[in-house]
Design an enzyme around this catalytic site. Sequence first.
Site, short mmCIF file in Angstrom:
data_model
loop_
_atom_site.label_atom_id
_atom_site.label_comp_id
_atom_site.label_asym_id
_atom_site.label_seq_id
_atom_site.Cartn_x
_atom_site.Cartn_y
_atom_site.Cartn_z
CB CYS A 95 -0.87 0.03 1.24
SG CYS A 95 -1.95 -1.39 1.39
CG ASN A 135 3.11 -0.34 2.88
OD1 ASN A 135 4.09 0.18 2.40
ND2 ASN A 135 2.70 -1.54 2.49
N GLY A 136 1.82 -2.92 5.00
CA GLY A 136 2.50 -4.08 5.56
C GLY A 136 1.49 -5.07 6.12
CB SER A 176 7.74 -3.89 -14.46
OG SER A 176 7.33 -4.94 -15.32
CB CYS A 218 10.01 -13.37 -2.03
SG CYS A 218 10.98 -11.95 -2.55
CE1 TYR A 238 5.42 -4.79 -11.01
CE2 TYR A 238 4.65 -4.72 -8.75
CZ TYR A 238 4.39 -4.67 -10.09
OH TYR A 238 3.11 -4.48 -10.53
CB CYS A 269 10.36 -5.38 0.93
SG CYS A 269 9.76 -6.19 -0.56
N GLY A 312 -1.05 0.90 -4.97
CA GLY A 312 -2.35 0.32 -4.68
C GLY A 312 -3.45 1.03 -5.42
CB CYS A 325 5.72 -11.89 0.61
SG CYS A 325 5.93 -10.38 1.58
P1 5GP Z 1 3.51 -13.46 -14.24
O1 5GP Z 1 4.16 -13.94 -15.51
O2 5GP Z 1 4.17 -14.00 -13.03
O3 5GP Z 1 2.03 -13.72 -14.26
O4 5GP Z 1 3.65 -11.89 -14.21
C1 5GP Z 1 4.90 -11.28 -14.31
C2 5GP Z 1 4.67 -9.79 -14.32
O5 5GP Z 1 4.02 -9.43 -13.11
C3 5GP Z 1 5.93 -8.96 -14.41
O6 5GP Z 1 5.79 -8.08 -15.51
C4 5GP Z 1 5.99 -8.17 -13.11
O7 5GP Z 1 6.34 -6.83 -13.38
C5 5GP Z 1 4.59 -8.23 -12.62
N1 5GP Z 1 4.50 -8.23 -11.15
C6 5GP Z 1 5.39 -8.63 -10.23
N2 5GP Z 1 4.92 -8.44 -8.98
C7 5GP Z 1 3.70 -7.91 -9.11
C8 5GP Z 1 2.70 -7.47 -8.17
O8 5GP Z 1 2.85 -7.52 -6.96
N3 5GP Z 1 1.55 -6.97 -8.71
C9 5GP Z 1 1.35 -6.89 -10.06
N4 5GP Z 1 0.21 -6.39 -10.50
N5 5GP Z 1 2.27 -7.28 -10.96
C10 5GP Z 1 3.42 -7.80 -10.49
MG MG Z 2 5.43 -6.01 -15.26
#
Ligand code: 5GP
Ligand code: MG
Length: 493
Positions: free
Chosen positions: A7, A108-109, A294, A447, A253, A247, A34, A393
């Site tokens: 968050c 947050n947490g 990302s 993780c 990310y 973290c 969030g 996590c």
């Molecule tokens: P996956 O292939 O595992 O379904 O998705 C990978 C993608 O999920 C990557 O592009 C990464 O940036 C994104 N990602 C990693 N952690 C999170 C998160 O906590 N929330 C969301 N929405 N995307 C995430």
């Molecule tokens: Mg991504």
Amino acid sequence: MKPREACGIFGVYAPGSAVSQLAYLGLYALQHRGQESAGIAVSDGTRMQVIKDMGLVTQVFDQPRLAGLEGHIAIGHVRYSTAGSSTWENAQPIYRDVGDTGIALGHNGNLTNTSALLEELGTIDSPIESDSELIAACIEKAYPDQERSDGRSFETALLRVLPKLEGAFSLVAMDEAHLVGIRDPLGFRPLVLGRLGQGWVIASETCALDIVGAHFVREIEPGEMVVVDASGLRSHIFAADRRAALCLFEFVYFARPDSVLFGKNVHAVRQRMGELLAKQAPAHADLVMPVPESGIPAAQGFSRASGIPYGDGLVKNRYVGRTFIQPNQIMRDLGVRIKLNPLTENISGKRLVVCDDSIVRGSTTRQIVSLLRQAGAVEIHLRISSPPYRWPCYFGMDTYNRSELIAASLSKLDIAEYLGADSLEYLELDNLIAATGVPPDSFCMACFTGNYPIPVDPELKKQTLREASVNRVADAAKAGVGHATGQRTGITE
Ligand code: 5GP
Ligand code: MG
């Protein structure tokens, strides 16, 4: 379903400024943390108001709503996105009447000792929905019987409660006259302090200081509580055993690229991850492309270190948030296409290095690989700028279920095959840490390693809190409890 994100929290104490506008802007800068709900609490010294609702910051607030929130102290919160279980009750800031004052907090947490805290709380008036609400209930119980003559009852109650909390908690909190910022003894989640003229700002990330024109003063320390009121800012250390365990996924990310963590710019760190990845796991290819957004800095770094040209292979719809809920079959079938569309001209006939920050479940990545193949890519070499995500996590990113983590059960080769990639390489942990330039003992990296910095109960689940608390609700309705000087407005049931 995607993992739920951390968050975002924001607080400001600034007499003479339109603090609700500042809180709005701060939350707007933290929206990436969030997208499920947003809320602001404001006090003018005698009266507190809270507005919160489901949706993005811009959906919850408009100018008339903000203009109605007058005062000199504000806190705000944006909550992570989830499919299904998102409810208004879980939106924050949480408000609670305490004696003849009101308190609000944004969290947050995740706490890891909710059962013990609930036990200690004894009988309660109504079921507790979240660990954040549990904190508020504990604070109420710890309030001094008589309002302190120095007005510091809230602070006193907090100092009684905070040493009992375990797990991850970066908090902003307030009563009618004080702004408070708190970071757990391991500093799992970021929290920074900024100066705005004669006022003070507290925020999850430095990008939220930038947007309101505040300058960075320092991070709030693990195990520290800062209190701001008419007499200025004071700091309390509430934990004996404290050390940094930020973290590491914040660098990978969560955090915005323009933010600074441990004095390091996140974007530059991510580019370095890409550079080290190119050295560690080179590939023969014609083009290095990111999975937007990302994967962009890592792809830039990969290109720079490998000499392979950088280009775009996917266009992201700018108006799609990080996560979006897939409400019906048509959208589920279209899947990632709604968000990302391939640039066939750039991809067709090429050998690609495709950079992304992480693979959690593998479902999105698999769809992306398939899109790129359809667009004519001849080879796809996936390069991921973090190690295999193998362990759940318990500290704010809700990947409780190990079975959903693709790297928990499959080898690298099996994952590559499942994703349809010609090769797959992950940045090694040592290289990831080297890219941050921060000593390794400053991070939680459970993780990736399974070494949790504090003991966790693998059975820990959020849902059990409500169920457990239902049994503790007093049978007799406690008429007359709660004194309504704190006024809530705009609350939609
Ligand atoms: P996956 O292939 O595992 O379904 O998705 C990978 C993608 O999920 C990557 O592009 C990464 O940036 C994104 N990602 C990693 N952690 C999170 C998160 O906590 N929330 C969301 N929405 N995307 C995430
Ligand atoms: Mg991504």
